[in-house]
Write a protein that holds these residues in place. Structure first.
Motif, PDB file in Angstrom:
ATOM      1  N   ASN A  55      23.024  -8.183  11.376  1.00  4.83           N
ATOM      2  CA  ASN A  55      24.008  -7.285  10.791  1.00  4.83           C
ATOM      3  C   ASN A  55      23.763  -5.583  11.117  1.00  4.83           C
ATOM      4  O   ASN A  55      25.214  -5.597  11.796  1.00  4.83           O
ATOM      5  CB  ASN A  55      23.441  -7.128   9.533  1.00  4.83           C
ATOM      6  N   LEU A  56      23.436  -5.160  12.383  1.00  3.48           N
ATOM      7  CA  LEU A  56      23.000  -4.364  12.507  1.00  3.48           C
ATOM      8  C   LEU A  56      23.986  -4.159  14.068  1.00  3.48           C
ATOM      9  O   LEU A  56      24.294  -2.865  13.969  1.00  3.48           O
ATOM     10  CB  LEU A  56      20.993  -3.716  12.627  1.00  3.48           C
ATOM     11  N   LEU A  57      23.699  -5.300  14.963  1.00  5.33           N
ATOM     12  CA  LEU A  57      24.593  -5.552  16.209  1.00  5.33           C
ATOM     13  C   LEU A  57      26.087  -5.706  15.815  1.00  5.33           C
ATOM     14  O   LEU A  57      26.922  -5.146  16.315  1.00  5.33           O
ATOM     15  CB  LEU A  57      24.354  -7.008  16.196  1.00  5.33           C
ATOM     16  N   VAL A  58      26.161  -6.100  14.835  1.00  2.14           N
ATOM     17  CA  VAL A  58      28.124  -6.203  14.517  1.00  2.14           C
ATOM     18  C   VAL A  58      27.750  -4.801  14.389  1.00  2.14           C
ATOM     19  O   VAL A  58      29.329  -5.055  14.681  1.00  2.14           O
ATOM     20  CB  VAL A  58      27.520  -7.282  12.656  1.00  2.14           C
ATOM     21  N   ASN A  59      27.322  -4.209  13.453  1.00  5.86           N
ATOM     22  CA  ASN A  59      27.757  -3.301  12.909  1.00  5.86           C
ATOM     23  C   ASN A  59      27.703  -1.846  14.432  1.00  5.86           C
ATOM     24  O   ASN A  59      28.900  -1.152  14.774  1.00  5.86           O
ATOM     25  CB  ASN A  59      26.809  -1.875  11.952  1.00  5.86           C
ATOM     26  N   LEU A  60      27.098  -2.137  15.389  1.00  7.27           N
ATOM     27  CA  LEU A  60      27.364  -1.192  16.599  1.00  7.27           C
ATOM     28  C   LEU A  60      28.439  -1.155  17.323  1.00  7.27           C
ATOM     29  O   LEU A  60      29.113  -0.869  17.651  1.00  7.27           O
ATOM     30  CB  LEU A  60      25.993  -1.301  17.160  1.00  7.27           C
ATOM     31  N   LYS A  61      28.361  -3.461  17.050  1.00  4.80           N
ATOM     32  CA  LYS A  61      29.787  -3.603  18.637  1.00  4.80           C
ATOM     33  C   LYS A  61      31.127  -3.117  17.757  1.00  4.80           C
ATOM     34  O   LYS A  61      32.266  -3.089  18.884  1.00  4.80           O
ATOM     35  CB  LYS A  61      29.540  -4.812  18.263  1.00  4.80           C
ATOM     36  N   LYS A  62      31.040  -2.436  16.648  1.00  2.00           N
ATOM     37  CA  LYS A  62      32.534  -2.480  16.094  1.00  2.00           C
ATOM     38  C   LYS A  62      32.927  -0.973  15.863  1.00  2.00           C
ATOM     39  O   LYS A  62      34.074  -0.242  15.688  1.00  2.00           O
ATOM     40  CB  LYS A  62      33.288  -2.911  14.908  1.00  2.00           C
ATOM     41  N   GLN A  64      33.780   2.210  17.310  1.00  3.87           N
ATOM     42  CA  GLN A  64      34.966   3.399  18.344  1.00  3.87           C
ATOM     43  C   GLN A  64      34.687   3.849  19.036  1.00  3.87           C
ATOM     44  O   GLN A  64      36.140   3.676  19.951  1.00  3.87           O
ATOM     45  CB  GLN A  64      36.547   3.020  17.488  1.00  3.87           C
ATOM     46  N   TYR A  65      34.016   4.665  19.185  1.00  2.00           N
ATOM     47  CA  TYR A  65      33.962   6.232  19.977  1.00  2.00           C
ATOM     48  C   TYR A  65      33.756   5.241  20.616  1.00  2.00           C
ATOM     49  O   TYR A  65      32.549   4.999  21.718  1.00  2.00           O
ATOM     50  CB  TYR A  65      32.471   6.999  19.047  1.00  2.00           C
ATOM     51  N   PRO A  66      33.902   6.061  22.224  1.00  3.90           N
ATOM     52  CA  PRO A  66      33.950   6.071  23.659  1.00  3.90           C
ATOM     53  C   PRO A  66      33.243   6.634  24.004  1.00  3.90           C
ATOM     54  O   PRO A  66      32.564   6.418  25.135  1.00  3.90           O
ATOM     55  CB  PRO A  66      35.828   6.748  24.277  1.00  3.90           C
ATOM     56  N   ASN A  67      32.411   7.685  23.616  1.00  2.34           N
ATOM     57  CA  ASN A  67      31.702   8.692  24.112  1.00  2.34           C
ATOM     58  C   ASN A  67      30.584   8.516  23.731  1.00  2.34           C
ATOM     59  O   ASN A  67      29.784   9.787  23.182  1.00  2.34           O
ATOM     60  CB  ASN A  67      31.926   9.800  24.085  1.00  2.34           C
ATOM     61  N   LEU A  68      29.638   7.382  23.582  1.00  2.00           N
ATOM     62  CA  LEU A  68      28.575   7.283  22.809  1.00  2.00           C
ATOM     63  C   LEU A  68      27.343   6.541  23.403  1.00  2.00           C
ATOM     64  O   LEU A  68      27.434   5.741  24.422  1.00  2.00           O
ATOM     65  CB  LEU A  68      29.069   6.172  21.367  1.00  2.00           C
ATOM     66  N   GLU A  69      26.225   7.108  23.598  1.00  2.00           N
ATOM     67  CA  GLU A  69      25.112   6.105  23.667  1.00  2.00           C
ATOM     68  C   GLU A  69      24.608   6.364  22.442  1.00  2.00           C
ATOM     69  O   GLU A  69      24.160   6.928  21.364  1.00  2.00           O
ATOM     70  CB  GLU A  69      24.174   7.606  24.292  1.00  2.00           C
ATOM     71  N   VAL A  70      23.574   4.722  22.393  1.00  2.00           N
ATOM     72  CA  VAL A  70      23.186   4.194  21.248  1.00  2.00           C
ATOM     73  C   VAL A  70      21.732   3.848  21.309  1.00  2.00           C
ATOM     74  O   VAL A  70      21.092   3.539  22.349  1.00  2.00           O
ATOM     75  CB  VAL A  70      23.427   3.347  20.238  1.00  2.00           C
ATOM     76  N   LEU A  71      20.440   4.732  20.505  1.00  2.00           N
ATOM     77  CA  LEU A  71      18.872   4.802  21.240  1.00  2.00           C
ATOM     78  C   LEU A  71      18.469   4.349  20.010  1.00  2.00           C
ATOM     79  O   LEU A  71      18.464   4.389  18.752  1.00  2.00           O
ATOM     80  CB  LEU A  71      18.401   5.524  22.114  1.00  2.00           C
ATOM     81  N   LEU A  72      17.794   2.442  20.234  1.00  2.00           N
ATOM     82  CA  LEU A  72      17.161   1.573  18.973  1.00  2.00           C
ATOM     83  C   LEU A  72      15.257   2.186  19.286  1.00  2.00           C
ATOM     84  O   LEU A  72      15.557   1.218  20.326  1.00  2.00           O
ATOM     85  CB  LEU A  72      17.383   0.697  18.340  1.00  2.00           C
ATOM     86  N   ILE A  73      14.764   2.873  18.171  1.00  2.00           N
ATOM     87  CA  ILE A  73      13.316   3.191  18.412  1.00  2.00           C
ATOM     88  C   ILE A  73      12.758   2.551  17.483  1.00  2.00           C
ATOM     89  O   ILE A  73      12.351   2.532  15.736  1.00  2.00           O
ATOM     90  CB  ILE A  73      13.513   4.445  18.233  1.00  2.00           C
ATOM     91  N   ASP A  74      11.607   1.694  17.821  1.00  2.00           N
ATOM     92  CA  ASP A  74      10.839   0.788  17.683  1.00  2.00           C
ATOM     93  C   ASP A  74       9.698   1.635  17.449  1.00  2.00           C
ATOM     94  O   ASP A  74       8.534   2.105  18.209  1.00  2.00           O
ATOM     95  CB  ASP A  74      10.359  -0.463  18.499  1.00  2.00           C
ATOM     96  N   ASP A  75       9.742   0.974  15.865  1.00  2.00           N
ATOM     97  CA  ASP A  75       8.070   2.702  15.219  1.00  2.00           C
ATOM     98  C   ASP A  75       6.906   0.918  15.226  1.00  2.00           C
ATOM     99  O   ASP A  75       6.746   0.526  13.822  1.00  2.00           O
ATOM    100  CB  ASP A  75       9.542   2.938  14.176  1.00  2.00           C
ATOM    101  N   PHE A 128      28.055   0.870   8.452  1.00  2.00           N
ATOM    102  CA  PHE A 128      29.243   1.995   8.323  1.00  2.00           C
ATOM    103  C   PHE A 128      30.738   1.392   9.378  1.00  2.00           C
ATOM    104  O   PHE A 128      30.432   0.297   9.710  1.00  2.00           O
ATOM    105  CB  PHE A 128      28.255   2.782   9.858  1.00  2.00           C
ATOM    106  N   GLY A 129      31.308   2.170   9.305  1.00  2.00           N
ATOM    107  CA  GLY A 129      32.352   2.251   9.142  1.00  2.00           C
ATOM    108  C   GLY A 129      32.990   2.434  10.716  1.00  2.00           C
ATOM    109  O   GLY A 129      32.200   2.650  11.500  1.00  2.00           O
ATOM    110  N   GLU A 130      33.531   2.121  11.244  1.00  2.00           N
ATOM    111  CA  GLU A 130      34.169   1.995  12.912  1.00  2.00           C
ATOM    112  C   GLU A 130      34.424   2.735  13.451  1.00  2.00           C
ATOM    113  O   GLU A 130      34.753   3.308  14.403  1.00  2.00           O
ATOM    114  CB  GLU A 130      35.320   0.432  13.009  1.00  2.00           C
ATOM    115  N   LEU A 242      31.140   6.945   4.493  1.00  2.00           N
ATOM    116  CA  LEU A 242      29.662   6.315   3.606  1.00  2.00           C
ATOM    117  C   LEU A 242      29.428   5.341   4.547  1.00  2.00           C
ATOM    118  O   LEU A 242      30.423   4.518   5.581  1.00  2.00           O
ATOM    119  CB  LEU A 242      31.187   5.771   2.594  1.00  2.00           C
ATOM    120  N   VAL A 243      28.268   5.730   4.447  1.00  2.00           N
ATOM    121  CA  VAL A 243      27.178   4.582   5.045  1.00  2.00           C
ATOM    122  C   VAL A 243      26.377   3.281   3.382  1.00  2.00           C
ATOM    123  O   VAL A 243      25.959   4.403   2.835  1.00  2.00           O
ATOM    124  CB  VAL A 243      26.136   5.053   5.750  1.00  2.00           C
ATOM    125  N   CYS A 244      26.383   2.390   3.675  1.00  2.00           N
ATOM    126  CA  CYS A 244      25.737   1.542   2.896  1.00  2.00           C
ATOM    127  C   CYS A 244      24.238   1.585   3.283  1.00  2.00           C
ATOM    128  O   CYS A 244      24.582   0.351   4.169  1.00  2.00           O
ATOM    129  CB  CYS A 244      26.538   0.703   2.246  1.00  2.00           C
TER     130      CYS A 244
END
Length: 375
Positions: A55-62, A64-75, A128-130, A242-244
């Protein structure tokens, strides 16, 4: 006694009616927004989130912001969370392992690695929304703004436990919105939080509270507020940001989560924060004390029924107003049951916080964990 509770219940109704004025949402008209698209880094710490990764990947793929870096940090997950993410090999998304233990250490490591000037944080179990990123960063077009908090509600998955958490979160949104409007923010949620990287570094991140397992949001808010002033922090009430988050699956898990949140109350140096927490607890104690009215016979029972009816109506009105602003329709019967149960729930959480014992993400109070980041 009878007169006191009648006055008390009417005052409670008036208070919630007043607070409800600050729970309205305001939609963002993206077509009228001037071009503002700085490099943004989305930092999401995760631990043992195998079930939430798809579900996280679905949210990240949608997004739309073009200038975005995504860091997923494994604890230091003990499941296959990282392996699943690495196999996906999605462009623009980096999976890093935190050298420190604990959520705060993971976030600090993420901020250190971030290339963006603005950091946005959320959790792995959130939706979260697109256009969430665009909405959250708009206040930063004003150079005075250093931190922006956004609303969080739980996903409505049905059942009384889900309804209970939805209404509980609605009360958090209402209180948060009011405190920001009064330029004295009390709380925010790390599931929907943005700030300037420079501000995070200026206040030295979580220095002074790394040893506490919660507070990655509130302590940072307080430090930025203290360093940069009241005008530096903003709260967005837009439905577009809004974040759910997923509701806790059991009552035990919910209590453990809230005890973890409440257990940091001693660490707050703010008198207003501490007094607000005590006032909230005393409010619930007063409602529980109203059961003594039943000892006054028929007249006492009438007053008891009347003041609880006022309580329920006040909460239907105020919390319903918050939920409707985010296109949620409150279940009136659920509000009635939540209203009756909530004082007992708050007292249980308060007692748990005083004991200070809880389990989170498989860690017992994090006492066996060195939370100091090795950065």
């Amino acid at each position: 006694m009878l007169s006191f509770y009648l006055i008390w219940s009417l005052s409670y109704f008036a208070l919630l009616g007043y607070l409800s004025r600050f729970g309205k949402s305001h939609k963002i008209d993206f077509s009228s927004i001037h071009s503002f698209s700085p490099l943004v880094t989305l930092v999401i710490p995760f631990r043992n989130e195998k079930g939430n990764i798809p579900n996280l990947l679905v949210n990240l793929k949608k997004l739309q912001y073009p200038n975005l870096e995504v860091l997923l940090i494994d604890d230091h997950s003990e499941d296959d969370s990282s392996e699943i993410l690495i196999e996906e090999n999605l462009p623009g998304i980096s999976i890093l392992c935190s050298p420190a233990l604990g959520k705060k250490g993971a976030i600090e490591f993420g901020v250190q690695q971030a290339k963006g000037n603005i950091i946005i944080c959320s959790d792995a179990d959130c939706n979260f929304g697109e256009r969430w990123i665009e909405g959250m960063i708009q206040p930063f077009s004003n150079p005075i703004i250093q931190l922006v908090a956004g609303p969080v509600l739980v996903q409505n998955e049905g059942g009384f436990l889900g309804e209970f958490q939805l209404l509980d979160w609605a009360s958090i949104v209402l209180t948060t919105s009011y405190s920001f409007t009064r330029n004295n923010p009390l709380m925010c949620s790390g599931a929907n939080l943005a700030y300037r990287k420079e501000a995070f570094e200026q206040v030295q991140g979580y220095e002074g509270n790394r040893h506490l397992s919660s507070g990655d949001d509130e302590f940072l808010l307080k430090k930025i507020y203290k360093t940069y002033g009241a005008d530096s922090c903003a709260y967005s009430t837009s439905p577009q940001v809004l974040v759910c988050t997923k509701p806790e699956p059991t009552w035990r898990a919910l209590i453990q989560q809230r005890v973890r949140w409440a257990s940091k109350w001693k660490a707050h140096s703010s008198f207003i924060h501490s007094s607000s927490a005590i006032a909230a607890l005393l409010t619930q104690v007063l409602w529980l004390g109203s059961f003594y009215l039943l000892a006054f016979g028929f007249k006492g029972m009438l007053v008891f029924g009347g003041i609880w009816l006022i309580k329920v109506c006040a909460e239907i009105y105020s919390l319903g107003k918050v939920l409707k602003s985010f296109s949620r329709v409150p279940d009136i019967s659920a509000v009635l049951r939540v209203s009756l149960l909530h004082p007992f729930y708050v007292l249980r959480v308060a007692l748990g916080a005083l004991r200070g014992k809880f389990t989170w993400k498989g860690r017992e109070n994090c006492r066996s964990v060195n939370l100091e980041p090795e950065i």
